[in-house]
Design a protein around this motif. Structure first.
Motif, PDB file in Angstrom:
ATOM      1  N   THR A  61      20.046 -54.888  14.988  1.00 45.09           N
ATOM      2  CA  THR A  61      19.391 -54.703  13.965  1.00 45.09           C
ATOM      3  C   THR A  61      20.299 -55.159  12.565  1.00 45.09           C
ATOM      4  O   THR A  61      19.173 -55.490  12.216  1.00 45.09           O
ATOM      5  CB  THR A  61      18.984 -53.737  13.721  1.00 45.09           C
ATOM      6  N   SER A  62      21.582 -55.012  12.391  1.00 43.62           N
ATOM      7  CA  SER A  62      22.417 -55.219  10.871  1.00 43.62           C
ATOM      8  C   SER A  62      23.000 -56.569  11.258  1.00 43.62           C
ATOM      9  O   SER A  62      23.421 -56.882  12.003  1.00 43.62           O
ATOM     10  CB  SER A  62      23.147 -53.872  10.599  1.00 43.62           C
ATOM     11  N   VAL A  63      23.865 -56.945   9.594  1.00 37.42           N
ATOM     12  CA  VAL A  63      23.848 -58.015   9.859  1.00 37.42           C
ATOM     13  C   VAL A  63      25.395 -57.601   9.471  1.00 37.42           C
ATOM     14  O   VAL A  63      26.129 -56.858   8.662  1.00 37.42           O
ATOM     15  CB  VAL A  63      23.812 -59.195   8.145  1.00 37.42           C
ATOM     16  N   LYS A 174      17.861 -61.337   2.550  1.00 37.84           N
ATOM     17  CA  LYS A 174      19.096 -61.090   3.883  1.00 37.84           C
ATOM     18  C   LYS A 174      18.807 -60.468   5.333  1.00 37.84           C
ATOM     19  O   LYS A 174      20.619 -60.073   5.651  1.00 37.84           O
ATOM     20  CB  LYS A 174      20.227 -61.310   2.657  1.00 37.84           C
ATOM     21  N   GLU A 175      18.143 -59.769   5.271  1.00 36.15           N
ATOM     22  CA  GLU A 175      17.613 -59.190   6.303  1.00 36.15           C
ATOM     23  C   GLU A 175      17.650 -59.740   7.989  1.00 36.15           C
ATOM     24  O   GLU A 175      16.923 -60.858   7.832  1.00 36.15           O
ATOM     25  CB  GLU A 175      16.868 -57.676   6.087  1.00 36.15           C
ATOM     26  N   ARG A 176      18.350 -59.363   8.951  1.00 38.35           N
ATOM     27  CA  ARG A 176      18.097 -59.841  10.080  1.00 38.35           C
ATOM     28  C   ARG A 176      16.862 -59.921  10.480  1.00 38.35           C
ATOM     29  O   ARG A 176      16.606 -61.156  10.795  1.00 38.35           O
ATOM     30  CB  ARG A 176      18.537 -58.187  11.108  1.00 38.35           C
ATOM     31  N   PHE A 177      15.586 -59.260   9.958  1.00 41.36           N
ATOM     32  CA  PHE A 177      14.546 -58.953  10.286  1.00 41.36           C
ATOM     33  C   PHE A 177      14.004 -60.986   9.980  1.00 41.36           C
ATOM     34  O   PHE A 177      12.926 -61.284  10.407  1.00 41.36           O
ATOM     35  CB  PHE A 177      12.944 -58.079   9.754  1.00 41.36           C
ATOM     36  N   PHE A 178      14.334 -61.223   8.920  1.00 33.79           N
ATOM     37  CA  PHE A 178      13.594 -62.187   7.979  1.00 33.79           C
ATOM     38  C   PHE A 178      14.647 -63.474   8.812  1.00 33.79           C
ATOM     39  O   PHE A 178      13.508 -64.775   8.986  1.00 33.79           O
ATOM     40  CB  PHE A 178      14.265 -62.014   6.542  1.00 33.79           C
TER      41      PHE A 178
END
Lengths: 248, 237, 215
Positions: A61-63, A174-178
């Motif tokens: 889930t994370s960058v 700047k989040e993954r889901f976006f």
């Protein structure tokens, strides 16, 4: 205390002293740390560009960027060419990624100035990526990013960042889901430039339709989202003449 | 037109209190009575009208990257933007105290009505917010900066006037005891902010129309550019 | 607690409840509204304020006898701004990742009137140790409200806590969403932060009647 802290002379002396001390301290810190800060910013740029073309250490889930010590070698491995496009003139330049878009935009307000557009070409698993830097305005401050497209001009990955969007709302760009939503999106309808809008309509929340020219917006960050879409429209368009020559 | 748009935008759409929630502390603390609220509101307009253009000049001619170019080309490399926070704050605090001294000297009556609010203003984050927005939104001219300062001030003034009027009325209502005073003010402000959100659509609709027009024009331009690029390619080949 | 006298200890416990900087002293509201849409941001901001308040109160208290009262506001503002800028620069050079997370908060910390408020009300009149403790206490009181508001806004607004989807996936319709629950996106907007703080004040004052205002 014998000193009279209320006299005018003392006030003026105190102010001068304070200004000198604070000024000297800040100037000293800023100049002595400048080298390190510039270096950090350079590494960050390389990490961001690599991230957009899918070279990263993401988990579920994370960058996660390529680590600091590996970034220089990975950058030279994956980024095969860096171009500067000026009008119809295209030159190769290994320092193209250091071009400051903010300064370019400011300089381009002068009509005589021919804006330099940096473009990075990357190669990974035999797929050619073209990575386009973009920069625009969010709600509070600047937002910027990198968009990686393949030679069919389909978005293969993006990276966005911001200077001061509202934490928890606009900062989620700047989040993954976006960012992951952009993968596979088209911004051309045949020959027509459509851009990618950030839409609140929510007709496609799972983002299955890749040719609707929109991704799902983040709740509570309308202005950041609109700014982001405007940024993509404005900056991708500048590259269109060049990009379209690639497609043919 | 540009001025008018900025003016209405700063008052209604980007209202300091209801859209960006700046200057909340003094807004909540000094809104018990309409008369004091008016005093503080006027002082805020006044100080913003001075500090925003002043900080604009500072930013454009000293702080921005390359802003020192007017001193000679060798100075163009300096970037003092790391100082902008501290310079803006220093300007504001200095201006507030200067205004206080001048008003006290030349118009004691105005000082009596305004004076006690002036120190409060230095810590009002709406003032610094105004200068920072001016910087990040890249306002182009000093005239627009003045306009922005005044209109943001008016927006703040309207907000505190409205809440003070409501608070004077609400004294006669049967509010649950623990909510009286601060609690109900918070909730009313929240509701007012929701109301102000409806202004958000006011100027955006027009922008979209304009955007569509320019889009078609630009697509034509892009097509031309492609033709040029293609021709060049052929020549190169 | 051998180190702290009872009076000193009160400096920490008071701001947590009966003299809370947000709900009673009405300080630091702007940031409490701006950043509480997410629990993580609330925590980061709390830590940053804790740091700046402690150090700032200490510095001002050490300088309290040499600051001319005419320009004390300027002096206080400069101390905060300098502290924050130094921290920002040092982080940018040595802990870049961390500075990216914090950079958003820099402006909010400088404009946070809770810091100025405590300088003015406490540090200018008290010794360094007591001022330091007062700074920490007030920052903790501030943190408490921020975290409560952040908790409810993130839970009800996005159905998650610290980014973990505790209520299930709203798009895949798992967890509580399978029973028709929907996130209340309104909670993420700033007006709901105001209303949440209002409700906290309501709860606090109904538990402690001494705090009720006259009108």
């Amino acid at each position: 205390m014998a000193r009279n802290t209320e006299s005018n002379l003392y006030t003026i002396l105190f102010t001068t002293g304070m200004v000198v001390i604070v000024g000297a301290l800040l100037a000293f810190l800023a100049s002595s740390l400048k080298g390190k800060i510039t270096e950090n910013k350079r590494i960050e740029k390389q990490q961001n560009i690599l991230y957009a073309m899918g070279v990263n250490e993401n988990d579920e889930t994370s960058v996660k960027f390529v680590s600091k010590d590996k970034v220089a070698s990975e950058f030279s491995t994956y980024i095969t060419k860096q171009l500067i496009i000026t009008g119809t003139d295209v030159v190769e330049d290994d320092m193209a990624y250091l071009i400051d878009l903010k300064k370019e935009t400011a300089a381009a307000k002068n009509e005589n100035y021919q804006r330099r557009l940096p473009l990075f070409m990357g190669m990974k698993d035999n797929i050619q990526y073209y990575i386009i830097p973009v920069r625009g305005k969010g709600l509070w401050d600047a937002i910027w990013g990198y968009v990686a497209v393949d030679n069919q001009l389909v978005v293969q990955g993006v990276f966005f960042d911001h200077a001061g969007e509202t934490p928890g709302l606009g900062s989620n760009i700047k989040e993954r889901f976006f960012m992951d939503d952009f993968k596979g999106e088209h911004f051309l309808d045949g020959d027509l430039f459509k851009g990618i809008s950030v839409s609140k309509g929510n007709s496609d929340p799972k983002n299955l339709d890749k040719t609707d020219f929109e991704v799902d917006a983040i709740a509570g960050s309308t202005i950041t989202g609109d700014g982001l879409a405007a940024m993509l429209r404005k900056d991708l368009k500048m590259y269109l003449p060049y990009l379209k020559t690639l497609k043919q | 037109m540009e001025h008018l748009e900025l003016f209405f935008k700063a008052i209604f759409i980007d209202n300091m209190v209801f859209a960006t929630f700046l200057g909340m502390c003094s807004y909540l603390a000094v809104s018990k009575k309409v008369s004091t609220a008016v005093g503080l509101g006027v002082a805020v307009i006044f100080v913003m009208a001075i500090t925003v253009p002043l900080n604009w000049l500072l930013d454009t001619y000293i702080l921005k990257d390359g802003a020192l170019a007017w001193l000679g080309p060798e100075y163009a490399v300096y970037d003092l933007s790391f100082l902008s926070f501290i310079m803006f704050i220093a300007t504001i605090a200095t201006m507030v105290q200067l205004v206080e001294i001048i008003v006290e000297k030349f118009s004691p009556s105005l000082y009596n009505s305004l004076g006690i609010f002036l120190p409060l203003i230095a810590v009002n984050c709406a003032i610094l917010g105004g200068s920072l927005f001016m910087q990040s939104r890249e306002i182009q001219t000093v005239g627009l900066a003045l306009n922005y300062g005044i209109s943001s001030g008016i927006g703040w003034f309207l907000a505190i006037l409205a809440i003070a009027a409501i608070r004077e009325k609400i004294r006669y209502s049967n509010v649950p005891a623990p909510l009286r005073g601060l609690g109900i003010t918070f909730i009313i402000t929240g509701l007012m902010a929701i109301g102000f959100m409806s202004f958000g659509g006011m100027l955006t609709g027009g922008e979209e129309e304009v955007a569509k027009e320019t889009e078609t024009v630009q697509i034509e331009a892009v097509k031309e550019a492609i033709d040029i690029a293609n021709n060049e390619k052929e020549i190169h080949e | 607690m051998g180190l702290l006298s009872k009076k000193d200890l009160k400096l920490i416990t008071d701001p947590l409840a009966d003299n809370n900087p947000i709900t009673i002293q009405v300080l630091g509201i702007c940031s409490a509204l701006a950043i509480t849409a997410e629990l993580k941001a609330s925590i980061v901001m709390s830590v940053a304020v804790l740091f700046v308040m402690g150090l700032g109160n200490l510095t001002i208290s050490l300088m309290r006898n040499i600051i001319p009262s005419k320009i004390r506001i300027i002096a206080q503002l400069i101390v905060v701004a300098t502290l924050v800028i130094i921290v920002d620069l040092v982080l940018k050079a040595f802990a870049y990742e961390l500075s990216k997370t914090l950079s958003v908060f820099v402006g909010l910390i400088i404009t946070n009137c809770i810091i100025m408020g405590r300088f003015e009300a406490f540090a200018l009149a008290n010794g360094p140790l007591r001022s330091f403790i007062d700074g920490i206490g007030n920052a903790l009181g501030y943190a408490l409200i921020l975290i409560i508001v952040g908790f409810f806004r993130e839970l009800l607004g996005s159905g998650s806590l610290l980014g973990f989807k505790v209520l299930g996936d709203s798009i895949e319709k798992t967890g509580v969403y399978a029973y028709g629950y929907e996130n209340n996106g309104f909670m993420l907007l700033a007006p709901m932060a105001l209303i949440t703080v209002g409700i906290i004040i309501w709860v606090q004052r109904s538990r402690n009647e001494a705090l009720i205002e006259d009108n």
